[in-house]
Design a protein around this motif. Structure first.
Motif, PDB file in Angstrom:
ATOM      1  N   PRO A 534     -72.006 -66.109  72.574  1.00 15.88           N
ATOM      2  CA  PRO A 534     -70.825 -65.450  71.910  1.00 15.88           C
ATOM      3  C   PRO A 534     -71.281 -64.447  70.950  1.00 15.88           C
ATOM      4  N   HIS A 535     -70.508 -63.459  71.223  1.00 12.72           N
ATOM      5  CA  HIS A 535     -70.400 -62.225  70.322  1.00 12.72           C
ATOM      6  C   HIS A 535     -70.435 -62.130  68.834  1.00 12.72           C
ATOM      7  N   TYR A 536     -69.068 -62.187  68.773  1.00 17.58           N
ATOM      8  CA  TYR A 536     -68.104 -62.011  67.501  1.00 17.58           C
ATOM      9  C   TYR A 536     -67.492 -63.372  67.835  1.00 17.58           C
ATOM     10  N   ALA A 537     -66.562 -63.586  65.566  1.00 22.27           N
ATOM     11  CA  ALA A 537     -65.457 -64.377  65.841  1.00 22.27           C
ATOM     12  C   ALA A 537     -64.897 -64.599  64.904  1.00 22.27           C
ATOM     13  N   GLN A 538     -64.215 -64.543  64.302  1.00 17.92           N
ATOM     14  CA  GLN A 538     -63.217 -64.327  62.929  1.00 17.92           C
ATOM     15  C   GLN A 538     -62.669 -65.184  62.575  1.00 17.92           C
ATOM     16  N   ILE A 539     -62.999 -65.658  61.440  1.00 17.37           N
ATOM     17  CA  ILE A 539     -62.618 -67.040  60.694  1.00 17.37           C
ATOM     18  C   ILE A 539     -60.997 -66.570  60.032  1.00 17.37           C
ATOM     19  N   ILE A 540     -60.104 -67.549  59.781  1.00 20.85           N
ATOM     20  CA  ILE A 540     -58.480 -67.144  59.146  1.00 20.85           C
ATOM     21  C   ILE A 540     -58.487 -68.449  58.835  1.00 20.85           C
TER      22      ILE A 540
END
Ligand code: RUQ
Ligand code: CUA
Length: 677
Positions: A534-540
């Motif tokens: 995995p490279h990136y992620a976003q957190i909501i």
């Protein structure tokens, strides 16, 4: 013994507070509880039981604090949801924070049997086929950067986009049902990298290029690199009404053959602009085997590369006015048009840069040069003034290059191998340091200086991570109003962190507490990822998500998000023959399919619709037809259709693949295929 254990370890202030809290929770004093006496160890503040467990397991006070901060009791929900790239798996990971529990692996670019993704169900096959490259089936992806849809610069919980670096594709996932609805293949470039990023109202999904090639990846010798090879950035138009990208209303910019890397959209004061890094402005073409410098050396000679500063709003007008050329049927604004219309400017950026990240208010662009121990901060205001003043030179292609000193706001020495930057609510920025294998916290200046006590533009704290961090992601960290609180370090190497599972190791996600100011970063939890990389992620924030519990109506087609004409109610089941074509309308409900006998002839073409008529939460049925690579997941209300040619005769048991009820094993049927003669 308990006392010694505590005195041997220095309690941090935060740790002390939480342990004190634990006193309250576990036992505030010696007390009698239904006749049982709970004794408290006064030194540790833990009950004797808890102290004994901690001692037996060798847990330090820091460990206990971390455990208390991350433990989510059974039945309770996480506060945040992280959408992470699934790396080469081609899928999207959904992870709860702070527990770091894996909630779902969403099928995106790669077939996923549990979700019936790519195993016969027509809608899923159609979406995967949209991702074919010149007729070639591509059933994996190197997914890098998920991007949550935004409204007014804040995550709105409606959509998530995901790019595939290897094949230059972008996928659209609908967060009403967490299913992939569309894949678009970039017609201009075979490969991408700087995607997916969205503009603050999700009008555009950004997909930047990477390794330059002639547009449309036509053939040309590397000797013609400077003339024929090109970079690109694509702006996909997203239609929120239909939930689809509209290729006909999208466009790309032709760029010099530098290797464009990450992009980020401007927001608030810089809304309407887009910023992308590039490297290999040396235009090295490699060829180590012929005695040329390898790419790693050839592409790292110059001290400066070019930050691309793109006026997206103006570019959209130019594209709408038809000042474009066509590449594989796709609108591309030629480089000379971009220059003439003032769509693209460059600013020098040190050195082989990687991440570009725009501050929450849009005032600054933070660049990390992989080979420079600083992050470099550009001022959007200064960029605008430099553009207006017209005081620039041009690169070899005629693109205006602003003067470094005209647009520079600050440089902060953070450490070795800086890659990506995130932001919080306290005026801090966080930069991953690949070589130092650390995360740096540093203090922003300008309007952000009021939020913290440190001097502006200074390093504040560093946290070791294990090991070799790529991206980091903070809670709501790409929005106009980051939450702070948590940061996840997405590490490339795990080395000794987990049980050895052979030479291919899991990736390591590490949860870091960033809630307190100053020199207070605390590592809380390690989560091995069983798929890489995995490279990136976003957190909501979890409460921003409002997915359906069951599909809105019986007979729902998730791929059109509307009632399917072949969706039926119980009692409408039937089999119709028309020549050699047999069409079946079937229902599934606990614990039977109707019909249970399907009798056909060898050579028939079969069209089979199944509707799950359940309305109960979680009452999913599966459907497997062995021998034909058919597997469906039918969520409550869903209708799916598959087709095949019954080439072989024989007896086939179809059955439900979800343990849906006590009589799940009886949820089966026979397909009898009579030989043709
Ligand atoms: S980007 S860390 Cu830095 Cu695609 Cu991978
Ligand atoms: Cu339906 Cu098992």
């Amino acid at each position: 013994m308990t006392k010694q254990w505590v005195y041997k370890h220095k309690l941090t202030l935060g740790g002390l507070l939480v342990v004190i809290l634990a006193i309250g929770l576990l036992a505030s004093c010696d007390r009698s509880d239904e006749g049982k006496t709970v004794s408290v160890d006064t030194a540790s503040g833990l009950s004797a039981d808890a102290s004994a467990i901690a001692a037996e397991r060798g847990l330090t006070p820091e460990n206990i604090t971390a455990a208390l901060k991350t433990y989510v009791p059974s039945g309770q929900h996480d506060e945040y949801i992280m959408f992470s790239s699934g790396g080469h798996s081609g899928q999207l990971l959904v992870i709860g924070l702070p527990s770091m529990r894996l909630l779902k692996v969403v099928g995106v670019f790669t077939p996923e049997p549990w979700q019936g993704w790519g195993y016969g169900a027509q809608g899923t096959m159609d979406v995967l086929n949209e991702g074919n490259v010149r007729g070639q089936e591509v059933r994996w992806a190197d997914t890098h950067h998920p991007a949550l849809s935004e409204t007014g610069g804040d995550y709105d919980g409606q959509w998530v986009f995901l790019n595939d670096k290897a094949n230059g594709r972008v996928a659209v996932i609908d967060l009403r049902d967490f299913e992939t609805k569309q894949i678009v293949k970039n017609p201009v470039a075979l490969i991408d990298h700087g995607g997916a990023m969205v503009t603050p109202d999700t009008e555009w999904v950004i997909e930047g290029g990477q390794y330059a090639a002639p547009l449309g990846w036509e053939y040309s010798s590397l000797e013609n690199y400077a003339e024929d090879y090109r970079g690109m950035v694509t702006f996909w138009k997203f239609n929120r009404e239909t939930g689809r990208i509209e290729p006909e209303n999208s466009f790309a910019l032709e760029l010099p053959p530098y290797w464009q890397d990450l992009c980020d959209a401007g927001k608030l004061v810089s809304e309407g602009w887009v910023f992308c890094n590039s490297f290999n402005t040396e235009m090295a073409t490699g060829g180590i085997e012929s005695g040329n410098p390898p790419f790693e050396a050839g592409a790292s000679q110059r001290d400066m590369d070019y930050l691309h500063i793109i006026n997206l709003n103006k570019a959209a007008e130019v594209a709408a006015a038809g000042k474009t050329m066509e590449v594989n049927g796709f609108n591309v604004i030629p480089l000379e048009t971009s220059i003439a219309e003032g769509l693209v400017y460059f600013a020098p950026e040190p050195k082989s840069p990687h991440g570009v990240d725009v501050t929450p208010g849009g005032e600054y662009m933070v660049i990390s040069g992989k080979l420079d121990p600083h992050v470099t901060v550009y001022s959007f205001d200064k960029i605008q003034k430099a553009v207006a003043a017209g005081n620039f030179e041009t690169d070899d292609y005629g693109v205006p290059v602003l003067k470094f000193e005209d647009v520079l706001e600050a440089q902060i020495e953070v450490g070795l191998g800086p890659l990506h930057t995130q932001f919080d609510d306290k005026g801090y920025a966080y930069t991953s340091l690949f070589l130092d294998t650390q995360v740096a916290r540093w203090a922003l200046g300008g309007a952000y200086g009021e939020l913290h006590e440190e001097e502006d533009w200074t390093l504040v704290d560093k946290q070791d991570v294990q090991y070799n961090v790529g991206h980091i992601v903070a809670a709501e960290g790409d929005t106009v109003s980051p939450d702070g609180k948590y940061l996840v370090s997405l590490n490339k190497w795990a080395v000794d962190r987990f049980q050895n599972v052979g030479p291919l190791l899991p990736q390591n996600f590490q949860l870091i507490d960033i809630s307190q100011p100053g020199d207070s970063l605390q590592l809380l939890y390690d989560m091995p990822i069983g798929v890489g990389e995995p490279h990136y992620a976003q957190i909501i924030k979890a409460d921003k998500l409002a997915p359906w519990e069951v599909y809105p109506e019986v007979g729902w087609n998730p791929h059109t998000q509307s009632k399917d004409p072949n969706g039926i109610e119980a009692g409408e089941e039937r089999i119709e023959r028309n020549g050699n074509t047999v069409e079946i309308w079937m229902t599934a409900v606990r614990s039977h399919f109707t019909p249970e006998h399907v009798e056909i002839k060898q050579g028939d073409h079969v069209i089979w619709h199944i509707t799950n008529v359940e309305r109960a939460y979680d009452a999913t049925h599966g459907f497997s037809l062995p021998g034909y690579n058919i597997n469906l997941s039918l969520e409550p209300g869903e209708t799916a259709t598959f087709e095949f040619d019954a080439t072989e005769d024989g007896v086939y048991s179809y059955y439900c693949t979800e343990f849906c009820s006590a009589l799940h094993l009886e949820m089966t049927g026979y397909m009898l295929v009579e030989p043709s003669e």
